[in-house]
Design a protein around this motif. Structure first.
Motif, PDB file in Angstrom:
ATOM      1  N   ARG A 152       0.742  -1.093   0.188  1.00  0.00           N
ATOM      2  CA  ARG A 152      -0.084  -0.157  -0.119  1.00  0.00           C
ATOM      3  C   ARG A 152       0.904   1.385   0.045  1.00  0.00           C
ATOM      4  O   ARG A 152       0.644   2.136  -0.675  1.00  0.00           O
ATOM      5  CB  ARG A 152      -0.919   0.112   1.357  1.00  0.00           C
ATOM      6  N   ASN A 153       1.995   1.283   0.761  1.00  0.00           N
ATOM      7  CA  ASN A 153       2.731   2.641   0.854  1.00  0.00           C
ATOM      8  C   ASN A 153       3.596   2.479  -0.625  1.00  0.00           C
ATOM      9  O   ASN A 153       3.390   3.823  -1.023  1.00  0.00           O
ATOM     10  CB  ASN A 153       3.805   2.275   2.050  1.00  0.00           C
ATOM     11  N   ARG A 154       4.064   1.519  -0.982  1.00  0.00           N
ATOM     12  CA  ARG A 154       4.706   1.527  -2.069  1.00  0.00           C
ATOM     13  C   ARG A 154       4.038   1.882  -3.630  1.00  0.00           C
ATOM     14  O   ARG A 154       4.329   2.579  -4.313  1.00  0.00           O
ATOM     15  CB  ARG A 154       5.425   0.375  -2.543  1.00  0.00           C
ATOM     16  N   GLU A 155       2.728   1.537  -3.445  1.00  0.00           N
ATOM     17  CA  GLU A 155       1.827   1.504  -4.781  1.00  0.00           C
ATOM     18  C   GLU A 155       1.120   2.957  -4.589  1.00  0.00           C
ATOM     19  O   GLU A 155       0.098   3.177  -5.289  1.00  0.00           O
ATOM     20  CB  GLU A 155       1.147   0.385  -4.645  1.00  0.00           C
ATOM     21  N   GLY A 156       1.093   3.601  -3.538  1.00  0.00           N
ATOM     22  CA  GLY A 156       0.226   4.920  -3.278  1.00  0.00           C
ATOM     23  C   GLY A 156      -0.869   4.892  -2.596  1.00  0.00           C
ATOM     24  O   GLY A 156      -1.569   5.926  -2.623  1.00  0.00           O
ATOM     25  N   TYR A 157      -1.488   3.765  -2.193  1.00  0.00           N
ATOM     26  CA  TYR A 157      -2.713   3.648  -1.509  1.00  0.00           C
ATOM     27  C   TYR A 157      -3.035   4.265  -0.288  1.00  0.00           C
ATOM     28  O   TYR A 157      -3.890   4.692   0.027  1.00  0.00           O
ATOM     29  CB  TYR A 157      -3.297   2.166  -1.602  1.00  0.00           C
ATOM     30  N   ASN A 158      -1.979   4.343   0.529  1.00  0.00           N
ATOM     31  CA  ASN A 158      -1.907   5.016   1.777  1.00  0.00           C
ATOM     32  C   ASN A 158      -1.695   6.409   1.789  1.00  0.00           C
ATOM     33  O   ASN A 158      -1.882   7.074   2.666  1.00  0.00           O
ATOM     34  CB  ASN A 158      -0.943   4.267   2.787  1.00  0.00           C
ATOM     35  N   ASP A 159      -1.508   7.039   0.521  1.00  0.00           N
ATOM     36  CA  ASP A 159      -1.480   8.196   0.276  1.00  0.00           C
ATOM     37  C   ASP A 159      -2.492   9.238   0.910  1.00  0.00           C
ATOM     38  O   ASP A 159      -2.561  10.480   1.432  1.00  0.00           O
ATOM     39  CB  ASP A 159      -0.997   8.794  -0.988  1.00  0.00           C
TER      40      ASP A 159
END
Length: 166
Positions: free
Chosen positions: A149-156
């Motif tokens: 999630r962090n690397r793929e931008g979902y937690n942005d």
């Protein structure tokens, strides 16, 4: 998530005793409700710390373990199409899912500390922890999903939401 309770409310001696009790193997206990409460409190505190972290630091720059790259590569190798933005309970708990998760998790035994420790995981990564948005997972499942999630931008979404309220 308020931090008025939890392990801190036990005081130094109580927290130390709780930590010791939680470090013992599960076989050392029968169905002890106090131990279950301590496990739940520790899982809640972990969730609270993690959510505060992704709320205040850009998640793309977080490193959760020394093995983030290996965990991520293995996770995405096995779970290419898993929708990590909005998980369903069956994604982790169905018999079919367990057949894939079990070997994934076990490869990190002895490599990632507390790899099978119970941890709280958000189902919808754009929302806070709540009774309806939380599932119980192993620590390595948490790491795999949250690293992705962090690397793929979902937690942005959490970071930008909290940042815009400041």
């Amino acid at each position: 998530m308020a931090s008025n309770s939890g392990l801190a409310s036990l005081g130094p001696q109580g927290a130390s005793a709780a930590a010791h009790a939680l470090s013992l193997p599960a076989e050392a206990y029968e169905n002890d409700s106090q131990v279950e409460v301590l496990w739940a409190m520790k899982a809640y505190n972990h969730a609270e710390v993690y959510f505060n972290l992704i709320s205040s630091v850009d998640p793309k720059f977080l490193k959760l373990t020394k093995m983030d790259d290996e965990i991520y590569e293995s996770f995405r190798g096995l779970f290419k199409d898993l929708d990590i933005k909005l998980l369903r309970e069956d994604d982790l708990k169905s018999d079919k899912a367990k057949e894939v998760w079990r070997p994934f998790c076990n490869q990190f035994e002895g490599v990632t500390e507390d790899f099978n420790y119970g941890t709280l995981l958000r189902l919808d990564c754009e929302k806070e922890y709540s009774e309806k948005n939380t599932i119980f997972a192993t620590r390595i499942q948490f790491f795999a999903i949250e690293i992705a999630r962090n690397r793929e931008g979902y937690n942005d979404a959490v970071f930008t939401s909290k940042k815009s309220k400041s």
